[in-house]
Design a protein around this motif. Structure first.
Motif, PDB file in Angstrom:
ATOM      1  N   LYS A   2     -10.323   8.722  24.335  1.00  0.00           N
ATOM      2  CA  LYS A   2      -9.482   8.041  25.301  1.00  0.00           C
ATOM      3  C   LYS A   2     -10.262   7.749  26.582  1.00  0.00           C
ATOM      4  CE  LYS A   2      -5.156   8.468  27.711  1.00  0.00           C
ATOM      5  NZ  LYS A   2      -3.996   9.283  28.003  1.00  0.00           N
ATOM      6  N   LYS A   3     -10.082   6.545  27.095  1.00  0.00           N
ATOM      7  CA  LYS A   3     -10.745   6.160  28.329  1.00  0.00           C
ATOM      8  C   LYS A   3      -9.952   6.697  29.524  1.00  0.00           C
ATOM      9  CE  LYS A   3     -12.467   2.306  30.873  1.00  0.00           C
ATOM     10  NZ  LYS A   3     -13.171   1.095  30.823  1.00  0.00           N
ATOM     11  N   SER A   4     -10.658   7.136  30.542  1.00  0.00           N
ATOM     12  CA  SER A   4     -10.031   7.697  31.726  1.00  0.00           C
ATOM     13  C   SER A   4      -9.298   6.627  32.529  1.00  0.00           C
ATOM     14  CB  SER A   4     -11.091   8.351  32.609  1.00  0.00           C
ATOM     15  OG  SER A   4     -10.524   8.832  33.793  1.00  0.00           O
ATOM     16  N   ARG A   5      -8.211   7.024  33.182  1.00  0.00           N
ATOM     17  CA  ARG A   5      -7.487   6.108  34.049  1.00  0.00           C
ATOM     18  C   ARG A   5      -8.189   5.951  35.388  1.00  0.00           C
ATOM     19  NH1 ARG A   5      -1.517   8.333  34.544  1.00  0.00           N
ATOM     20  NH2 ARG A   5      -2.614   9.155  36.328  1.00  0.00           N
ATOM     21  N   PHE A   6      -9.095   6.853  35.696  1.00  0.00           N
ATOM     22  CA  PHE A   6      -9.756   6.878  36.989  1.00  0.00           C
ATOM     23  C   PHE A   6     -11.226   6.521  36.851  1.00  0.00           C
ATOM     24  CE2 PHE A   6      -6.275   9.918  37.150  1.00  0.00           C
ATOM     25  CZ  PHE A   6      -5.602   9.513  38.285  1.00  0.00           C
ATOM     26  N   SER A   7     -11.726   5.744  37.798  1.00  0.00           N
ATOM     27  CA  SER A   7     -13.154   5.441  37.813  1.00  0.00           C
ATOM     28  C   SER A   7     -13.893   6.635  38.419  1.00  0.00           C
ATOM     29  CB  SER A   7     -13.420   4.186  38.641  1.00  0.00           C
ATOM     30  OG  SER A   7     -13.171   4.448  40.012  1.00  0.00           O
ATOM     31  N   GLU A   8     -15.205   6.633  38.289  1.00  0.00           N
ATOM     32  CA  GLU A   8     -15.986   7.733  38.843  1.00  0.00           C
ATOM     33  C   GLU A   8     -15.851   7.797  40.358  1.00  0.00           C
ATOM     34  OE1 GLU A   8     -19.803   6.840  37.149  1.00  0.00           O
ATOM     35  OE2 GLU A   8     -19.454   8.214  35.492  1.00  0.00           O
ATOM     36  N   ALA A   9     -15.752   6.648  41.003  1.00  0.00           N
ATOM     37  CA  ALA A   9     -15.578   6.623  42.460  1.00  0.00           C
ATOM     38  C   ALA A   9     -14.243   7.246  42.858  1.00  0.00           C
ATOM     39  CB  ALA A   9     -15.677   5.189  42.969  1.00  0.00           C
ATOM     40  N   ILE A  32      -3.161  14.308  39.076  1.00  0.00           N
ATOM     41  CA  ILE A  32      -3.821  14.848  37.888  1.00  0.00           C
ATOM     42  C   ILE A  32      -3.355  16.270  37.609  1.00  0.00           C
ATOM     43  CG2 ILE A  32      -5.879  13.424  38.156  1.00  0.00           C
ATOM     44  CD1 ILE A  32      -7.248  15.867  39.425  1.00  0.00           C
ATOM     45  N   SER A  33      -3.738  16.794  36.447  1.00  0.00           N
ATOM     46  CA  SER A  33      -3.394  18.164  36.103  1.00  0.00           C
ATOM     47  C   SER A  33      -4.479  19.117  36.603  1.00  0.00           C
ATOM     48  CB  SER A  33      -3.231  18.312  34.589  1.00  0.00           C
ATOM     49  OG  SER A  33      -4.470  18.140  33.952  1.00  0.00           O
ATOM     50  N   GLU A  34      -4.140  20.406  36.679  1.00  0.00           N
ATOM     51  CA  GLU A  34      -5.107  21.392  37.153  1.00  0.00           C
ATOM     52  C   GLU A  34      -6.332  21.497  36.246  1.00  0.00           C
ATOM     53  OE1 GLU A  34      -3.820  25.189  38.707  1.00  0.00           O
ATOM     54  OE2 GLU A  34      -1.822  24.353  39.013  1.00  0.00           O
ATOM     55  N   PRO A  35      -6.172  21.559  34.911  1.00  0.00           N
ATOM     56  CA  PRO A  35      -7.373  21.624  34.069  1.00  0.00           C
ATOM     57  C   PRO A  35      -8.291  20.421  34.260  1.00  0.00           C
ATOM     58  CG  PRO A  35      -5.453  22.226  32.788  1.00  0.00           C
ATOM     59  CD  PRO A  35      -4.952  21.722  34.108  1.00  0.00           C
ATOM     60  N   THR A  36      -7.710  19.238  34.449  1.00  0.00           N
ATOM     61  CA  THR A  36      -8.520  18.047  34.685  1.00  0.00           C
ATOM     62  C   THR A  36      -9.293  18.187  35.982  1.00  0.00           C
ATOM     63  OG1 THR A  36      -6.945  16.674  33.492  1.00  0.00           O
ATOM     64  CG2 THR A  36      -8.451  15.544  34.985  1.00  0.00           C
ATOM     65  N   SER A  37      -8.647  18.728  36.997  1.00  0.00           N
ATOM     66  CA  SER A  37      -9.300  18.932  38.285  1.00  0.00           C
ATOM     67  C   SER A  37     -10.528  19.829  38.139  1.00  0.00           C
ATOM     68  CB  SER A  37      -8.320  19.547  39.272  1.00  0.00           C
ATOM     69  OG  SER A  37      -8.961  19.936  40.447  1.00  0.00           O
ATOM     70  N   TYR A  38     -10.381  20.922  37.411  1.00  0.00           N
ATOM     71  CA  TYR A  38     -11.493  21.843  37.244  1.00  0.00           C
ATOM     72  C   TYR A  38     -12.611  21.237  36.376  1.00  0.00           C
ATOM     73  CZ  TYR A  38      -8.641  25.320  39.528  1.00  0.00           C
ATOM     74  OH  TYR A  38      -7.884  25.992  40.442  1.00  0.00           O
ATOM     75  N   GLN A  39     -12.242  20.437  35.386  1.00  0.00           N
ATOM     76  CA  GLN A  39     -13.253  19.764  34.563  1.00  0.00           C
ATOM     77  C   GLN A  39     -14.057  18.773  35.399  1.00  0.00           C
ATOM     78  OE1 GLN A  39     -10.984  18.025  31.409  1.00  0.00           O
ATOM     79  NE2 GLN A  39     -10.999  19.885  30.168  1.00  0.00           N
ATOM     80  N   TRP A  40     -13.356  17.992  36.218  1.00  0.00           N
ATOM     81  CA  TRP A  40     -14.037  17.026  37.081  1.00  0.00           C
ATOM     82  C   TRP A  40     -14.940  17.734  38.081  1.00  0.00           C
ATOM     83  CZ3 TRP A  40      -9.618  13.200  38.745  1.00  0.00           C
ATOM     84  CH2 TRP A  40      -9.284  12.388  37.648  1.00  0.00           C
ATOM     85  N   GLU A  48     -22.432  12.493  45.305  1.00  0.00           N
ATOM     86  CA  GLU A  48     -22.002  11.448  46.235  1.00  0.00           C
ATOM     87  C   GLU A  48     -21.918  10.131  45.459  1.00  0.00           C
ATOM     88  OE1 GLU A  48     -21.179  11.833  49.443  1.00  0.00           O
ATOM     89  OE2 GLU A  48     -21.522  13.984  49.232  1.00  0.00           O
ATOM     90  N   LEU A  49     -21.273   9.143  46.026  1.00  0.00           N
ATOM     91  CA  LEU A  49     -21.139   7.848  45.373  1.00  0.00           C
ATOM     92  C   LEU A  49     -22.503   7.212  45.090  1.00  0.00           C
ATOM     93  CD1 LEU A  49     -18.086   6.245  47.182  1.00  0.00           C
ATOM     94  CD2 LEU A  49     -18.200   7.104  44.866  1.00  0.00           C
ATOM     95  N   THR A  50     -23.461   7.430  45.965  1.00  0.00           N
ATOM     96  CA  THR A  50     -24.785   6.827  45.779  1.00  0.00           C
ATOM     97  C   THR A  50     -25.536   7.459  44.611  1.00  0.00           C
ATOM     98  OG1 THR A  50     -25.722   8.343  47.402  1.00  0.00           O
ATOM     99  CG2 THR A  50     -25.002   6.189  48.203  1.00  0.00           C
TER     100      THR A  50
END
Length: 52
Positions: A2-9, A32-40, A48-50
């Motif tokens: 599944k493709k993420s709903r959020f971009s890396e930025a 988002i959910s807590e497990p997703t937060s910890y995975q990210w 950083e974005l750069t």
């Protein structure tokens, strides 16, 4: 896979909110959910974005 709903930025922006003092619970209430937060955080934490 599944493709993420959020971009890396967007992911980095959400993680920055946590660094600015918001708790994980507050952030997860909005988007988002807590497990997703910890995975990210393990994958993108400290980047950083750069660096993407």
């Amino acid at each position: 896979m599944k493709k993420s709903r959020f971009s890396e930025a967007q992911i980095i922006g959400i993680l920055r909110q946590q660094g600015q003092g918001q708790t994980v619970v507050q952030i997860c209430r909005d988007s988002i959910s807590e497990p997703t937060s910890y995975q990210w955080k393990s994958k993108y934490g400290g980047l950083e974005l750069t660096e993407l």
